[in-house]
Design an enzyme around this catalytic site. Structure first.
Site, PDB file in Angstrom:
ATOM      1  N   SER A 118       0.824  -1.203   0.000  1.00 43.65           N
ATOM      2  CA  SER A 118       0.000   0.000   0.000  1.00 43.65           C
ATOM      3  C   SER A 118       0.859   1.255   0.000  1.00 43.65           C
ATOM      4  O   SER A 118       1.987   1.254   0.497  1.00 43.65           O
ATOM      5  CB  SER A 118      -0.889  -0.002   1.248  1.00 43.65           C
ATOM      6  OG  SER A 118      -1.516   1.249   1.451  1.00 43.65           O
ATOM      7  N   TYR A 142      -1.416   0.333   9.949  1.00 46.68           N
ATOM      8  CA  TYR A 142      -1.570  -0.405   8.686  1.00 46.68           C
ATOM      9  C   TYR A 142      -0.350  -0.203   7.797  1.00 46.68           C
ATOM     10  O   TYR A 142       0.227  -1.165   7.267  1.00 46.68           O
ATOM     11  CB  TYR A 142      -2.834   0.087   7.994  1.00 46.68           C
ATOM     12  CG  TYR A 142      -3.113  -0.518   6.638  1.00 46.68           C
ATOM     13  CD1 TYR A 142      -3.646  -1.800   6.525  1.00 46.68           C
ATOM     14  CD2 TYR A 142      -2.897   0.215   5.463  1.00 46.68           C
ATOM     15  CE1 TYR A 142      -3.935  -2.346   5.281  1.00 46.68           C
ATOM     16  CE2 TYR A 142      -3.182  -0.317   4.225  1.00 46.68           C
ATOM     17  CZ  TYR A 142      -3.700  -1.595   4.133  1.00 46.68           C
ATOM     18  OH  TYR A 142      -3.987  -2.126   2.905  1.00 46.68           O
ATOM     19  N   LYS A 146       2.365  -3.073   6.582  1.00 45.73           N
ATOM     20  CA  LYS A 146       2.662  -3.334   5.178  1.00 45.73           C
ATOM     21  C   LYS A 146       4.153  -3.174   4.891  1.00 45.73           C
ATOM     22  O   LYS A 146       4.751  -3.977   4.158  1.00 45.73           O
ATOM     23  CB  LYS A 146       1.839  -2.398   4.287  1.00 45.73           C
ATOM     24  CG  LYS A 146       0.351  -2.707   4.240  1.00 45.73           C
ATOM     25  CD  LYS A 146       0.061  -4.004   3.505  1.00 45.73           C
ATOM     26  CE  LYS A 146      -1.418  -4.199   3.257  1.00 45.73           C
ATOM     27  NZ  LYS A 146      -1.729  -5.437   2.509  1.00 45.73           N
TER      28      LYS A 146
END
Length: 314
Positions: A118, A142, A146
């Site tokens: 991402s 998040y 990642k």
């Protein structure tokens, strides 16, 4: 050659399954489709459809025992949930990924792995256009998760255990179906819901600029990474996928052009500081010269993205 898609019941996973069954990755002879709820089979190739929680004890080893030659790792807790549920985010996004890589390593066959990363691996401050060698400084759990998986996969590949490629996906819009817990979910909702005659809220200012790609182009990028000769893509363990930079206001302009002012009037303006903080911590545009040189696809503009959704779903 056996391909496995983990996260195959999601929107991207379902589209990827269909594209592969239609020949998007040459040499695939059968598919293993995996998600927490068993995905639906797709016509065109033999399919095993499995319900499995990658984070459950022994699940990664059970999947690896099916001896996939190619694995698309799409499973994740999305950004909003990962930020709100710290332990869940790390268990699913990091720990389960490490378990998967270890199980695939034990096969000693060096399977190809395409990991959906991402743009959230970046964080401010950053320039208007982020270069390909820009430092990782995620501003969310998040994005941190990642980034850690990207490093793991690159190291497993460096050691010769796997042949891995991490693709930093743009925000995907316009997504069909029900809203999800992603912080970026409104970037689909402010278009999808009005096109269906339903109200939607925009939690950020119209000047907010985002980096996006359509579902079909995003999935085509995942398939393209797997179809490239390994010697050609191996020097690039992490790639920024191609996208377009557009403001929320420009997205709403396109909505009005396609569906009229009444559709745009269905979008309310109730700010959400938590969503705004996450979304505005993401870069607005990227240099993607490497992906362009490797012939990855790109949308021409946002009206084309909106037309893709309307043609398929509206």
């Amino acid at each position: 050659m056996r391909a496995m898609i983990i996260g195959a019941a999601g929107m991207l996973g379902a589209k990827l399954s269909t594209q592969i069954a239609q020949g998007a990755v040459p040499g695939i002879t059968d598919l293993v489709l995996v998600d927490r709820i068993a995905p639906a089979p797709v016509p065109g190739l033999p399919c095993q459809c499995l319900a499995a929680d990658l984070g459950a004890a022994g699940a990664a080893a059970e999947l690896a025992a099916l001896a996939p030659d190619l694995v698309f790792h799409l499973a994740a807790v999305v950004s909003g949930q990962a930020e709100a549920e710290f332990d869940t985010g790390y268990a699913v996004n990091l720990d389960a990924s490490r378990a998967l890589f270890e199980a695939l390593r034990a096969l000693e066959t060096r399977p190809r792995v395409v990991f959906a990363s991402s743009l959230a691996v970046y964080g401010p401050p950053f320039p208007d256009v982020v270069p390909e060698d820009f430092v990782l400084r995620p501003a969310s759990s998040y994005g941190t998760q990642k980034a850690m998986v990207e490093l793991l996969l690159a190291d497993y590949s460096r050691k010769g255990f796997l042949r891995g490629t991490s693709l930093r996906l743009p925000t995907v819009s316009v997504r069909p179906g029900a809203p999800n817990a992603a912080a970026s979910g409104f970037l689909s909702g402010i278009l999808r819901e009005p096109l269906a005659g339903q109200a939607a809220n925009c939690p950020v200012p119209d000047v907010t600029r985002v980096w996006i790609a359509s579902p079909d182009v995003t999935v085509a990028g995942l398939a393209h990474a797997a179809a490239l000769d390994w010697d050609r893509i191996a020097p690039h363990p992490v790639l920024n996928l191609r996208g377009i930079s557009v403001t929320v206001g420009e997205m709403l302009d396109a909505l009005e052009q396609q569906a009229g002012p009444d559709a745009r009037a269905l979008v309310s303006r109730n700010p959400d500081p938590a969503i705004a903080r996450i979304v505005q911590s993401w870069p607005e545009a990227f240099v993607t010269d490497t992906a362009a040189a490797l012939d990855f696809p790109v949308n021409p503009d946002f009206p084309a993205i909106l037309r893709e959704y309307i043609d398929q779903y509206a």
